[in-house]
Design an enzyme around this catalytic site. Structure first.
Site, mmCIF file in Angstrom:
data_model
loop_
_atom_site.group_PDB
_atom_site.id
_atom_site.type_symbol
_atom_site.label_atom_id
_atom_site.label_comp_id
_atom_site.label_asym_id
_atom_site.label_seq_id
_atom_site.Cartn_x
_atom_site.Cartn_y
_atom_site.Cartn_z
ATOM 1 N N HIS A 1 0.817 -1.220 0.000
ATOM 2 C CA HIS A 1 0.000 0.000 0.000
ATOM 3 C C HIS A 1 0.845 1.261 0.000
ATOM 4 O O HIS A 1 0.394 2.320 -0.401
ATOM 5 C CB HIS A 1 -1.031 -0.048 1.128
ATOM 6 C CG HIS A 1 -2.166 -0.934 0.752
ATOM 7 N ND1 HIS A 1 -2.204 -2.258 1.092
ATOM 8 C CD2 HIS A 1 -3.235 -0.705 -0.032
ATOM 9 C CE1 HIS A 1 -3.283 -2.799 0.574
ATOM 10 N NE2 HIS A 1 -3.940 -1.882 -0.114
ATOM 11 N N GLU B 1 -10.840 -10.996 -4.814
ATOM 12 C CA GLU B 1 -9.405 -10.907 -4.544
ATOM 13 C C GLU B 1 -8.891 -12.092 -3.735
ATOM 14 O O GLU B 1 -7.721 -12.151 -3.371
ATOM 15 C CB GLU B 1 -9.051 -9.578 -3.876
ATOM 16 C CG GLU B 1 -9.946 -9.138 -2.761
ATOM 17 C CD GLU B 1 -9.603 -7.731 -2.234
ATOM 18 O OE1 GLU B 1 -8.615 -7.124 -2.673
ATOM 19 O OE2 GLU B 1 -10.329 -7.266 -1.352
ATOM 20 N N CYS C 1 -9.652 -3.489 -10.389
ATOM 21 C CA CYS C 1 -9.122 -2.274 -9.761
ATOM 22 C C CYS C 1 -7.746 -2.501 -9.154
ATOM 23 O O CYS C 1 -7.192 -1.623 -8.524
ATOM 24 C CB CYS C 1 -10.097 -1.738 -8.727
ATOM 25 S SG CYS C 1 -10.443 -2.923 -7.428
ATOM 26 N N ASP D 1 -4.295 -8.396 -4.385
ATOM 27 C CA ASP D 1 -4.431 -9.484 -3.420
ATOM 28 C C ASP D 1 -4.604 -10.831 -4.115
ATOM 29 O O ASP D 1 -4.054 -11.831 -3.669
ATOM 30 C CB ASP D 1 -5.619 -9.216 -2.494
ATOM 31 C CG ASP D 1 -5.238 -8.243 -1.395
ATOM 32 O OD1 ASP D 1 -4.154 -8.424 -0.811
ATOM 33 O OD2 ASP D 1 -6.000 -7.298 -1.140
HETATM 34 C C1 PEP Z 1 -6.453 -5.297 -4.728
HETATM 35 O O1 PEP Z 1 -6.211 -6.116 -3.832
HETATM 36 O O2 PEP Z 1 -6.171 -5.495 -5.932
HETATM 37 C C2 PEP Z 1 -7.078 -4.004 -4.404
HETATM 38 C C3 PEP Z 1 -7.461 -3.183 -5.347
HETATM 39 O O3 PEP Z 1 -7.203 -3.697 -3.087
HETATM 40 P P1 PEP Z 1 -5.981 -3.200 -2.191
HETATM 41 O O4 PEP Z 1 -4.803 -2.960 -3.086
HETATM 42 O O5 PEP Z 1 -6.407 -1.962 -1.500
HETATM 43 O O6 PEP Z 1 -5.763 -4.357 -1.277
HETATM 44 MG MG MG Z 2 -7.115 -5.829 -1.919
#
Ligand code: PEP
Ligand code: MG
Length: 576
Positions: A191, A433, A504, A457
């Protein structure tokens, strides 16, 4: 000049002086003292203890007011460390015996205490190590007469050099003079890396030794696209990078020329290119880059860097603003996704062995309906101000989805009772995910209005690779056939059930993989705003038919490397 290669986390090139964060904060030098200095050194030690005690009591008071007595009690353990006679006496007796500066003696005693506690079998006592460490650092800071060093001190556009940065530290760079950042550890889709992209700060992570190679003030080139970091560059290297910066601008202009056009293939297939955001104030950038909506609004950043939790009203105001600004374009709000590598001090999530597999995201929210429903009510209330949808993170099976939906119904009922308006028909989506969700996408599709594939994920869980660990980053392959097969399964299941499917995760914004995803039938791509123009350019340059044929060929390949190479070759031709 030193050149290092790390993991490219956020694209772009920056050149600036190094600002070392954290590393030198507790560098304690060993200095001999004389017998006459001893009383003064003891006095310094006592003053540091008193100052630390005052700080902790003050902190305890604030926490008690904001969060309650129980939370404030954790600081009792810190106060006990301060009163520990054994520790204090050991410092004083070693000070007299060794005749070295008190900061050095204290840091040595602290290290010894920590190592003793770490060896104890008793889990409770082991956990006290964190308290000792925490208080010990406070005492040291006061002994050294230093205030906590922070990003606020940066005066010119600097390159942050740190061993690691937590997502909340990265968030704090938001309004600061940060040109780029580089870290020893971390992975591509941690993140921290995602935040860097959203802040449009070039970043290279996983450099392993950068903190030991850089001195404060060194000039550094950060190439966040190729993962190269150059410390103290010579004139020739510097001018070649300055040229690269210029030509990068040319490329950007080519992509920007299509940013406000439709994302439609040459044979008429229309897809959506949306943006991922973490903060409401990214909306202007989202619009500037020609986004057709917000495909992922990561709301957990709202809870970071504050001592209290946002109220329902604060949530509501933030979501209302985004909904109104983006109207009539869709905005997908993702409910709170904490745990994993994102921690919020307010909720005191216990330390876990495997946080990514632990009490995270929807699991936390289902266990804390008070926190979850507060957010759901705010989203529902804001839904009358635009085209809002919501989605749940980390659903692993249909039971969790049903439980979440039951709480959503309760939140609606609570609003009805208060006579508050909301869109009863708000669309509810599921993030795919977790591999179990991908494999049961046909079942989930019956209960959901849309899917959004969270590849960050999904890749880590399906390939068993920690997304934030630089040691195994070479195994983190979005183009791995296993990942592509899971994605195909999800898209096919969604289309069979007549619902749309987006993506996403960072993979959706990878130009070299865009054609494959298009060919597999993805309906919506959501990504950091800055990459939108390039992705639009690619989609507009190909036909859907060709991309389908290309995806068919790709699915026959056996390794991620083969897929990656073939895809890059194909996209390079389009971008030429
Ligand atoms: C993902 O896991 O691809 C996602 C978009 O969520 P995050 O990156 O916030 O875990
Ligand atoms: Mg995620």
């Amino acid at each position: 000049m030193i050149q290092l290669k790390g993991i490219a986390a956020a694209g772009g090139i920056s050149i600036g002086p190094a600002y070392k964060l954290g590393a030198e904060e507790f560098t304690v030098f060993k200095e001999p003292i004389t017998w006459e200095d001893i009383p003064l050194q003891i006095q310094l030690f006592e003053e540091a203890l008193i100052k630390t005690r005052r700080e902790i009591i003050e902190l305890q008071k604030r926490i008690s007011l904001d969060m309650g007595q129980e939370e404030a009690q954790i600081f009792d353990a810190h106060l006990l460390v301060l009163e520990d006679r054994m520790l204090i006496e050991e410092v004083i007796s070693r000070l007299k015996k060794e005749q070295l500066n008190v900061a050095y003696i204290f840091s040595e005693v602290l290290k010894k205490y920590i190592s003793v506690f770490l060896k104890i079998e008793d889990e409770y006592l082991k956990e006290r190590t964190a308290d000792i460490n925490d208080v010990g650092k406070r005492i040291l800071r006061n002994l050294l007469g230093k205030e906590k060093k922070g990003l606020g001190e940066i005066k010119e556009k600097a390159v942050i050099v740190a061993h690691d940065l937590s997502p909340s530290e990265t968030v704090a760079m938001h309004t600061k003079n940060v040109a780029a950042f580089v870290t020893d550890i971390g992975g591509k889709t941690s993140h921290t890396a995602i935040m860097a992209k959203s802040l449009e700060i070039p970043a290279v992570v996983g450099l392993e030794t950068v903190t030991s190679k850089v001195n404060p003030g060194d000039l550094i080139i950060v190439d966040g696209t190729s993962g190269v970091v150059i410390i103290d560059p010579d004139e020739a290297t510097l001018s070649s990078y300055r040229q690269k910066l210029e030509s990068l601008k040319g490329f950007t202009e080519k992509f920007l020329s299509v940013k406000d056009l439709d994302s439609v293939t040459t044979d008429g297939r229309q897809v959506l290119i949306n943006a991922n955001i973490e903060f409401p104030d990214e909306v202007p950038s989202v619009k500037l880059h020609g986004s057709q909506g917000i495909g992922l609004y990561r709301t957990e950043f709202f809870y970071m860097n504050r001592r209290d939790s946002p109220t329902e009203e604060e949530h509501y105001q933030a979501y209302k603003y985004v909904a109104e600004e983006m109207n009539p374009h869709p905005v997908i709000i993702r409910t709170l996704d904490i745990g994993g590598d994102k921690f919020l001090s307010q909720f005191r999530i216990p330390h876990e062995m495997q946080p990514f597999l632990g009490w995270r995201a929807i699991r936390f929210c289902l266990a804390r309906p008070d926190i979850f429903k507060l957010q759901l009510r705010a989203i529902l209330r804001a839904s009358v101000h635009g085209n809002l949808k919501l989605m749940y993170p980390m659903i692993s099976g249909v039971e969790e989805l049903k439980q979440a939906n039951a709480l959503l119904e309760e939140a609606k009922e609570e609003l009805r009772k208060k006579g508050q308006v909301f869109n009863d028909k708000i669309k509810v989506g599921v993030m795919i995910e977790v591999p179990s969700a991908a494999m049961t996408a046909d079942i989930l599709a019956k209960e959901a209005n849309f899917f959004s594939i969270g590849t960050n994920d999904l890749i880590q869980y399906s390939l068993a690779v920690d997304r934030a660990n630089e040691k195994v980053a070479y195994l983190y392959e979005p183009a791995h056939p296993a990942v592509l097969r899971l994605i195909r399964t999800v898209i096919d299941a969604a289309h069979q059930a007549g619902i749309k499917v987006g993506m996403c995760g960072e993979m959706a914004g990878d130009p070299s993989l865009a054609l494959i995803l298009l060919g597999l039938g993805l309906d919506e791509f959501s990504m950091p705003p800055q990459v939108i123009p390039e992705l639009k350019y690619i989609i507009r340059a190909v036909s859907y038919k060709d991309s389908q044929n290309f995806a068919d060929e790709i699915m026959k390949l056996s390794t991620g490397t083969e897929v990656e190479e073939y895809a890059q070759e194909k996209v390079a031709k389009i971008l030429k």
